[in-house]
Structures are given as C-alpha cells and as structure tokens.
Design a protein around this motif. Sequence first.
Motif, PDB file in Angstrom:
ATOM      1  N   PHE A 199      35.837   8.687  10.593  1.00  0.00           N
ATOM      2  CA  PHE A 199      35.186   8.786   9.287  1.00  0.00           C
ATOM      3  C   PHE A 199      35.707   7.733   8.318  1.00  0.00           C
ATOM      4  CE2 PHE A 199      35.183  12.945  11.329  1.00  0.00           C
ATOM      5  CZ  PHE A 199      33.817  13.106  11.472  1.00  0.00           C
ATOM      6  N   GLN A 200      36.943   7.298   8.524  1.00  0.00           N
ATOM      7  CA  GLN A 200      37.483   6.259   7.654  1.00  0.00           C
ATOM      8  C   GLN A 200      36.730   4.941   7.839  1.00  0.00           C
ATOM      9  OE1 GLN A 200      39.879   7.026   5.268  1.00  0.00           O
ATOM     10  NE2 GLN A 200      39.099   5.075   4.466  1.00  0.00           N
ATOM     11  N   MET A 208      33.960   5.088   5.507  1.00  0.00           N
ATOM     12  CA  MET A 208      34.389   4.922   4.118  1.00  0.00           C
ATOM     13  C   MET A 208      34.907   3.518   3.840  1.00  0.00           C
ATOM     14  SD  MET A 208      36.071   8.676   3.344  1.00  0.00           S
ATOM     15  CE  MET A 208      36.783   8.975   4.973  1.00  0.00           C
ATOM     16  N   PHE A 256      25.346  10.059   0.826  1.00  0.00           N
ATOM     17  CA  PHE A 256      26.632  10.128   1.514  1.00  0.00           C
ATOM     18  C   PHE A 256      27.658   9.320   0.722  1.00  0.00           C
ATOM     19  CE2 PHE A 256      23.163  10.704   4.331  1.00  0.00           C
ATOM     20  CZ  PHE A 256      23.543  11.770   5.129  1.00  0.00           C
ATOM     21  N   PRO A 257      28.701   9.926   0.164  1.00  0.00           N
ATOM     22  CA  PRO A 257      29.081  11.339   0.301  1.00  0.00           C
ATOM     23  C   PRO A 257      28.683  12.229  -0.879  1.00  0.00           C
ATOM     24  CG  PRO A 257      30.913  10.112  -0.541  1.00  0.00           C
ATOM     25  CD  PRO A 257      29.787   9.123  -0.403  1.00  0.00           C
ATOM     26  N   GLY A 271      30.076  15.250   1.024  1.00  0.00           N
ATOM     27  CA  GLY A 271      31.469  14.863   1.028  1.00  0.00           C
ATOM     28  C   GLY A 271      32.272  15.674   0.031  1.00  0.00           C
ATOM     29  N   LYS A 291      35.060  15.166   5.216  1.00  0.00           N
ATOM     30  CA  LYS A 291      35.007  14.043   6.143  1.00  0.00           C
ATOM     31  C   LYS A 291      34.714  12.735   5.414  1.00  0.00           C
ATOM     32  CE  LYS A 291      33.918  16.723  10.267  1.00  0.00           C
ATOM     33  NZ  LYS A 291      32.932  17.116  11.305  1.00  0.00           N
ATOM     34  N   LEU A 292      34.015  12.835   4.294  1.00  0.00           N
ATOM     35  CA  LEU A 292      33.761  11.684   3.433  1.00  0.00           C
ATOM     36  C   LEU A 292      34.299  12.000   2.045  1.00  0.00           C
ATOM     37  CD1 LEU A 292      30.054  10.901   4.438  1.00  0.00           C
ATOM     38  CD2 LEU A 292      32.131   9.869   5.365  1.00  0.00           C
ATOM     39  N   GLU A 326      34.831   9.747  -1.740  1.00  0.00           N
ATOM     40  CA  GLU A 326      34.776   8.457  -2.444  1.00  0.00           C
ATOM     41  C   GLU A 326      36.145   7.988  -2.901  1.00  0.00           C
ATOM     42  OE1 GLU A 326      31.483   6.842  -4.486  1.00  0.00           O
ATOM     43  OE2 GLU A 326      30.523   8.791  -4.626  1.00  0.00           O
ATOM     44  N   CYS A 337      27.778   4.178   1.830  1.00  0.00           N
ATOM     45  CA  CYS A 337      28.317   4.784   3.047  1.00  0.00           C
ATOM     46  C   CYS A 337      27.186   5.135   4.013  1.00  0.00           C
ATOM     47  CB  CYS A 337      29.105   6.028   2.669  1.00  0.00           C
ATOM     48  SG  CYS A 337      29.919   6.847   4.046  1.00  0.00           S
TER      49      CYS A 337
END
Length: 706
Positions: free
Chosen positions: A313-314, A317, A339-340, A344, A415-416, A418, A434
């Motif tokens: 997930f990084q 991002m 997203f996110p 998120g 998981k997300l 900002e 994203c």
Amino acid sequence: MKKFIYTTLIALLVCGTACEDDFLDAPAPSSVDEDTVFVSTGDAQKVMAGIYEIWYDLDRLLFYETEVVGSDSECHPENYASQGRHIPEGLFASEFNINDGNSATTWKECYTVINRCNIMIEAIEEKEEYQEAVSKGQPTEWTQLYGEATAARATAYKLLVRYYGDVPYFDYAIKSTEQTDTLGLSSRDLIYDKEIAALKKAVPLMYRLGEGGINAERFSGTYGDALIGRLAFDAAGYQLRRTDFDYGNVTFEQIGVENSTWQAKYVRRTDWETYMLIAKEHYLNVVNNPGSARLIESDERGEGFNNPFQRNFQYLMDLEVSPESIYESGYTRGFNSDFPYSFGRPSGGGGSNAYPPKNYGQARIYASFYYGDFLPNDKRRDVTACVTANSGAASERLINFEPGSREKGGLALNKLDEARFKDPYTVAQRKSGCNWQQLRMADVMLDLAYASAATGDEATAKTYLTKVRSRAFPEADQAEHVTSYIGALSGQALLDAIAFERKLELAGEGKTRWDMTLYGKMPERIKKLRDRQIAMVEGLKSDGYYTFPETGMTISNYVWTKYVNIKEDIDPSLNLLTTQTPEGLAPDDPTYPVLVPGWRGTSDLWIDYINTLESDKVNLAIRGLYEYIDPDGPVAAALEADGYEKSPWGANIIANESQYTSDIFKGYPDSYYNAGEPPRYMRAIPFETLSKSKGLITQGYGHASE
C-alpha cells in the motif's frame, strides 16, 4: 482525409455517442468504414484511452454504496436512516428507487464501455496486421490492444452480472436502434461462457505485465488470465437466481427455500466443478507466468518497518505502481479521486490547505472483526484499521463510535492515509493522485487456493494459503500460526480457512461481500456477525468490557488518552506513522501507549506546521484499547494523575446500539435466516431500459418496474 475521419470517430467514441442515453437507444457511432479509422496502433491506443477514461469511475459508485460497506468485516459510518444507500447495502429492508442515480449510471456506463469495446474489436479484426500476428501466434501492439478491449468488455459484463444478475448481452457493435429491437435478457451462464471464450482467444496474444511497455495501469495478459479465472469462479459460485427466467438445460444445487414473493432462489450450478477447474487453471497461469507482478514477501525498508503487507500500500501512497498489482485504475494528482478520501484514514481537515484535507471515511470496520478476528500479532491488523484519525491540523484524534463521518463512525480503514504519502498533497481534498488497486497477487493466490481446495487439490491450496498468510506473522509465530495451523486443515475446514484468510487479507478492499455470496455463506455469516455484535454490546453493558473468545482481545467502554511529544519524551527518530509495533511489548512498558497500535501518527513533513502547535498536541498515547481498566480502580486513577483523560470507546457503541446490532443487514433479519430465505442483494434494472425494451426485458427479484 483519414485524419479527419479518425478525429471524427474519436470524438464520437470518446465523447459519448455510443449508448448515450441507454444501450437500447444508441445512435450510430459513425457512418464511416471503421477499417479506415485505425491507421496505426497509436490511433487505436487513443480510443482505448477513451475507454479507460470511463473505466476509472466505472465501478466506483456501487463499490462505494454496497461492496466496501456491506460485508461481515466492512460497514458504513452514518446512521442507517440517514442515507438511502443503506437500503440496498442492507439487502432491501424497504423498497428502493429503481432509478437510483448511482445504479442507473453504472448500468449505462458498463454498456457504454461494452459497445465501444465491440466497435474497437471489430475494427481491429479487419486489420491485416492483426490477422498476420494471429496467424504467427506472436503478441504485437495490435493483438495487445485487441486483448485490452476484450478484457474491458468482459470486466464490464462481470460487474453487470454481479449487480443485476441476468442482463442483455451483445458482442457486436450497436450502430442503430434497430439492432436492439429484439434484444432481451440473456442468461448469465451464456455471458460467462462467451466472455471466457473470447478471453481465451485474446489472452495468449497479449503482453504479460512488464512486457511491451505494459504496466498494471493497463489490462495485460496477466490480468486477462486472472479475469478468466474470476469469471469461471463466479460461474461456479452461489448466486441469487430468478425463478421466472428460463436457464435452459442448466440445473442447480439450492440453499434454503425459494422466495415466491420475489421469485428467486440461492443456488449454484450442479456442474460448478467444471468451472472451478477452469478458474484454477487460469489462476495458475497468473502465478506461474506473472510477468513483473509478484507477491511482496519482504520489506526492504529496514528496521522499524518490517511489514511486507503494508509495503504494497505504501507504493500506492508513493504514487508508484505496486509490484503486487495486477491491475490498478490510474489517477492523476490534482484531479478527482476517491482514494483515500472515501477508503482511507479519515481527516477532520477542511476542503483545502489542511494537514491533510478532509477525508470522509465512507468504509469502516466492525469492532467484532477488528477485535475478534485479528490475532494481536497479525501484522495486517493495524495496517487495515485505525483507532485514530487525522485531525486535519497535523495531529491525531481518537476515533469515535458515534455515527457520522471523519473521526466519527467507528474504526476506519488505514491501508491508505494521506499523512503517509511520500509527498502529501495538502492543496485540496479528493485530489491525492492515488491509484485504485483493483486486483493484486494475494487476491489471486487466495482464489487459487480456494479453487484448488474445492476441486480436491489440497496441496496446491495449502501452498498458496501459506504464501499469503506467512507474511502476516513474525518469524517467531510462523510455526504456530502458519505451519501447524494450515497443516491441520482439510475438507470444509480448509475451504473455510481460505475464506477467512481472504476476509483478513482483503478487508477494506470491497471483496468480502461478493465472497460471502459466492461461497454460499452469506446468510450464516450475516447471522454470525449480528450475534457477535450483540454479544459484544451485552458484555459492554453488563461488565464494561467484552473479551472475544477467538482472539482473547478485549474491548472496553472507556480508554485513556493524552497527547505526548514523542520526539522529546520517547525517541527523536521515531515516526509513528510508519512504525510496526515491536514484538512482545507489554502494557506496563512506558513506550506501549504510544507504539500500540502501530501505523498511526502524523507526517514529519509537516514540521513547519507542527511547530506552530503546542508541543504536546501532536501524538496520542492510549491505554485500555485491548485491556479492561476499571474506571474506578487504581490504574485509572494513576493514569488520570499522569495527565490521561478518560474517553468513551465502547460506551458510544452502547449509546448507538441499533446501529451496531439490529440495523446490520436490516433486510435479512434472523427470521429470514431461520426460514432459509435467500439473500436479496441484486439491484433493479433501470426504468429506461425496461420501458424501451418492448416488454422483452422484465424486472426481477421483487423490484418495482417503474
């Protein structure tokens, strides 16, 4: 002249003539001979780009309304009565407008994509260059584009069947309304068979991921094999079927009773195993020939991270395509993206110039899932769900179980986030750039494991279940929670364990609701969820806490929090935002309240803004999240003497009891479960389609016709 013709057709294809109002009222996209249109692959790529432009939002609306908020792990944050969209999400406790905007738009856009793909497919089939490539059996740009159009069409039909059941089917270009005069509903069985056959023709001549300049932002041969697997898996699974529709010679195995009021039953094909074997074959094609895609099994970021699950997930991002992705819907920073914002970690910031800007938090996580399903040493727990939100002013704020949005609404997705972006975007909300990761390798591996177990190949099932589960646990826990756990499984217990692993692995990604449906487990999983939530609430009311027997984890009515300056008081190099909780940390360790749970905090990149805050108003220390602390006892007194404040936690679940018990899947009460009634999850066909079909298309599942 060719350039003029090309430009004209591009405008028609991309700007919206095909299926403008409804697929039954589609004016001709062009009167020109389409053989003259695609002079080069560059021409065709531009048309495909127009299809992708629709694709970015194609499933977002109903994903938002039902898929990511309507399972036994995922829920919505608002009061049930506050949003009409909770009616279809909760299986229709009351009737719903059949012309609901999100549903009607999804129907229209799916058919828009389908018709444009058909136009493109027919045009490419006439190209000599394409025919030559097919005869040689070698992938080229022409065969790749043909495959992309085929994959886009098949995925659109996959969505239509998921949401509406049996729908009109055509695999040719609609150029005049006369072509639709005799078009009625087609059996989903025909749709699955035809689209699987079309993909089997196209996929061998597509590039695998990483070949021919194809990354996961385009449909590849890797995605195509996964899509064949998905269509076959869906065809093999339990679904809601109409009893007033002729499925020909297909026969069914049924769960429960037929509902005679809305004429439907919950069934799967009796020859389901044939399709499950197709799913297994093509999922194996993905894992054995993935191109550049891979399961991320290690974390190269070093000490303090140590979480390969989060690493996936990084990448998103960091605005990079993840190597675990098989398909990501691509977005550009500065343009609208959910997203996110919706899916998120929430933020209470304003719409612009905040740290970070507002994130609504449409999808939430049930407390019984968070506390009762995740083992405390499962690295996925803290990455999946968060107990603190972003304040919007570069600091943490405790999540609140009062219904609402932002920090309210219960445990949110993590998981997300900002705040965790490599380059956070603080200019405006919904513009992070994203990507939406729609299919990743772990998803495919767990489907492969299920298909293998269902068809008797338990060795393959255990191999891929082990691959996914292994990365979730520290080395010291592998023997107990991976090797011994999986080794003891067989038969239905193995199938249930794979389904459970998908729930843990994919929570917040909108996959679990459809899994519940296909496995034939939706009724019993709804009942179990509601029972667990009720038991939790009763424990909170009677004892002030509830301990989940499956995990030993405790939720309490209250937690204690205080703001701390982690840089000065704990470790100047520490950044909670990207910290995996150290193994074996006990509640009496002075760092425990700050380091547990992990993967929370705020961005160090906002240091200039943080310096304008009081030094102790950035990070939260929390006690009582997983242990009961008597509000009138000595531990509470000591915490309060140390500056901690008692904050409501489970108490707000009690205060909003119906939100977390009786309103769950309100359209499927216990009486339905006890009677064996089928779950009514299908959406209504829009009125415009019904009215223009000359009676050939009829409404099903008890929905109104106008």
